[in-house]
Design an enzyme around this catalytic site. Structure first.
Site, mmCIF file in Angstrom:
data_model
loop_
_atom_site.group_PDB
_atom_site.id
_atom_site.type_symbol
_atom_site.label_atom_id
_atom_site.label_comp_id
_atom_site.label_asym_id
_atom_site.label_seq_id
_atom_site.Cartn_x
_atom_site.Cartn_y
_atom_site.Cartn_z
ATOM 1 N N TRP A 14 1.065 -1.186 -0.339
ATOM 2 C CA TRP A 14 0.171 -0.144 -0.231
ATOM 3 C C TRP A 14 0.350 1.496 -0.060
ATOM 4 C CZ3 TRP A 14 -4.594 -0.828 -1.918
ATOM 5 C CH2 TRP A 14 -5.144 -1.475 -1.561
ATOM 6 N N ASP A 65 -1.925 6.581 6.190
ATOM 7 C CA ASP A 65 -2.846 6.258 5.517
ATOM 8 C C ASP A 65 -2.509 4.153 7.294
ATOM 9 O OD1 ASP A 65 -4.247 4.239 5.122
ATOM 10 O OD2 ASP A 65 -2.805 3.442 3.564
ATOM 11 N N LYS A 115 -12.289 -2.191 7.096
ATOM 12 C CA LYS A 115 -11.991 -2.505 7.640
ATOM 13 C C LYS A 115 -12.033 -2.978 8.908
ATOM 14 C CE LYS A 115 -8.439 -2.816 4.087
ATOM 15 N NZ LYS A 115 -8.115 -2.293 3.297
HETATM 16 C C1 PLP Z 1 -7.860 -1.662 1.721
HETATM 17 C C2 PLP Z 1 -6.314 -0.970 1.818
HETATM 18 C C3 PLP Z 1 -6.258 0.424 0.613
HETATM 19 C C4 PLP Z 1 -6.968 0.504 0.250
HETATM 20 O O1 PLP Z 1 -8.628 1.037 0.758
HETATM 21 P P1 PLP Z 1 -9.764 1.208 -0.543
HETATM 22 O O2 PLP Z 1 -10.966 1.991 -0.209
HETATM 23 O O3 PLP Z 1 -10.081 0.355 -1.628
HETATM 24 O O4 PLP Z 1 -9.223 2.328 -1.668
HETATM 25 C C5 PLP Z 1 -5.428 1.427 0.995
HETATM 26 N N1 PLP Z 1 -4.432 1.569 1.865
HETATM 27 C C6 PLP Z 1 -4.425 -0.070 3.392
HETATM 28 C C7 PLP Z 1 -3.589 0.242 4.215
HETATM 29 C C8 PLP Z 1 -5.383 -0.613 3.421
HETATM 30 O O5 PLP Z 1 -5.385 -2.156 3.934
#
Ligand code: PLP
Length: 364
Positions: free
Chosen positions: A106, A175, A199
């Site tokens: 990511w 993030d 999540k």
């Molecule tokens: C799942 C995830 C993403 C992607 O998220 P989207 O909502 O599908 O764009 C980005 N960063 C991390 C750390 C993730 O676990």
């Protein structure tokens, strides 16, 4: 030992399991919210009823995460991935660069998106060692003209996680998609936090952004409206129709977490859940191998491999008979991944660990 509504132990990495209590409340809210005569999906986002839900959702999140008053809480669309574009467009000024720490898939994507738009510096990259560990963020050299330092607190695919909130000399952008609200964290150490909801917070379709107010002044003039973070904040996330239902569901999750005792309680539960599975890995005498270095082992995504493809296949197939599903690892890492976010029950970790021990004994 059957679960409510014949639900299985769902180890999916996201979207993923949500608390049964929340789903039950949402079922009622879908048909007639609190005597309003309307379901939450059906009401105007500008009406009084939804405004009440929206303000309450923000208030619960602020209480749960301890968001200071000089931060704005936004509920946006486009997923966490969209923030890979929005963040550099709004926070990186003329003549500035932005520093990126890459500890997995990511972070790599975040860096790539920012690099398409302007100068970036890869301040750290763990690729050479296969994304198994995390660096000391406070020791990373930051570019002289850096607008911010970006990192990914939990790499969902590799299963490596940071456990502290560092102090650095530029605004810290994080993030937190896959570990937000999994432990107490100090919002005041961050300039901007973003997280897709699917999540740890609710269904897909909404992205939480927590941003320090002074950083909103960085947005350049003439920004395209849907890319304009300042405009989103000025309109309290309602420049256009927000994902009302997903926001409502997040609110129910925040309320549930507060009732359960808040982030310290979840930190302790999450540590215990993860340790049950890591113990099964460590006691297998090398049959199961953890992907992450023990110092960076994620409490949200436990990644491990088996001795061969055939055994991995057999393990995943046999898991279904124990009501365990969603354990296949991401194709880039292989093996298995057990995603055990806040709503995932300890019992499911114990069932998995028992199955792992039996499988290793029979096949080791
Ligand atoms: C799942 C995830 C993403 C992607 O998220 P989207 O909502 O599908 O764009 C980005 N960063 C991390 C750390 C993730 O676990």
């Amino acid at each position: 030992m059957s679960q409510p509504y014949d639900r299985i132990f769902n180890f999916s990495a996201g979207p993923c399991t949500l608390p049964v209590e929340v789903l039950e409340e949402a079922r009622d809210g879908m048909l007639n919210w609190n005597g309003s005569g309307m379901g939450v999906m059906e009401m105007s986002h500008r009406g009084k009823v939804f405004d009440g839900i929206f303000q309450q959702t923000k208030a619960w999140l602020k209480e749960l995460a301890g968001v200071p008053d000089n931060y704005q809480v936004l509920f946006l669309q486009g997923g966490a991935t969209f923030q890979n574009t929005m963040v550099p467009m709004n926070l990186r000024g003329e003549g500035q660069t932005a520093d990126y720490v890459v500890t997995g898939a990511w972070g790599k994507k975040s860096h790539e998106a920012a690099a398409l738009l302007g100068p970036t510096n890869k301040a750290f990259d763990a690729k050479a060692e296969g994304y198994r560990s995390v660096p000391d963020l406070e020791a990373i050299p930051i570019s002289p003209s850096s607008a911010y330092l970006h990192f990914t607190s939990n790499e969902t695919i590799q299963g490596v996680e940071f456990f502290t909130d560092p102090v650095v000399s530029v605004p810290l952008v994080c993030d937190m998609s896959s570990d937000i609200l999994s432990r107490p964290f100090d919002v005041s150490r961050y300039g901007l936090i973003y997280a897709g909801a699917q999540k740890n917070m609710g269904p897909a379709g909404v992205t939480l952004v927590i941003v320090r107010e002074d950083l909103l002044q960085r947005t350049p003039a003439n920004m395209q409206p849907m890319l304009d973070l300042k405009l989103m904040a000025e309109n309290d996330s309602m420049y256009n129709t927000p994902p009302c239902w997903s926001i409502y569901m997040c609110g129910l999750v925040y309320k549930w977490m507060l009732k359960e005792g808040g982030l310290t309680v979840f930190r302790d539960r999450n540590r215990e859940k993860a340790s049950v599975i890591y113990r099964a890995i460590d006691e297998s005498e090398g049959f199961f191998k953890g992907h992450a270095d023990p110092s960076a082992r994620s409490v949200m995504n436990v990644t491990f491999t088996l001795p061969s493809e055939e055994l991995t296949e057999a393990f995943l197939k046999g898991a279904k008979a124990h009501q365990l599903d969603g354990l296949k690892g991401h194709r880039s890492v292989g093996g298995c991944r057990a995603s055990i976010y806040n709503a995932f029950p300890l019992e499911g970790c114990e069932v998995l660990a028992g199955y792992m021990r039996d499988f290793a004994a029979k096949n080791g």
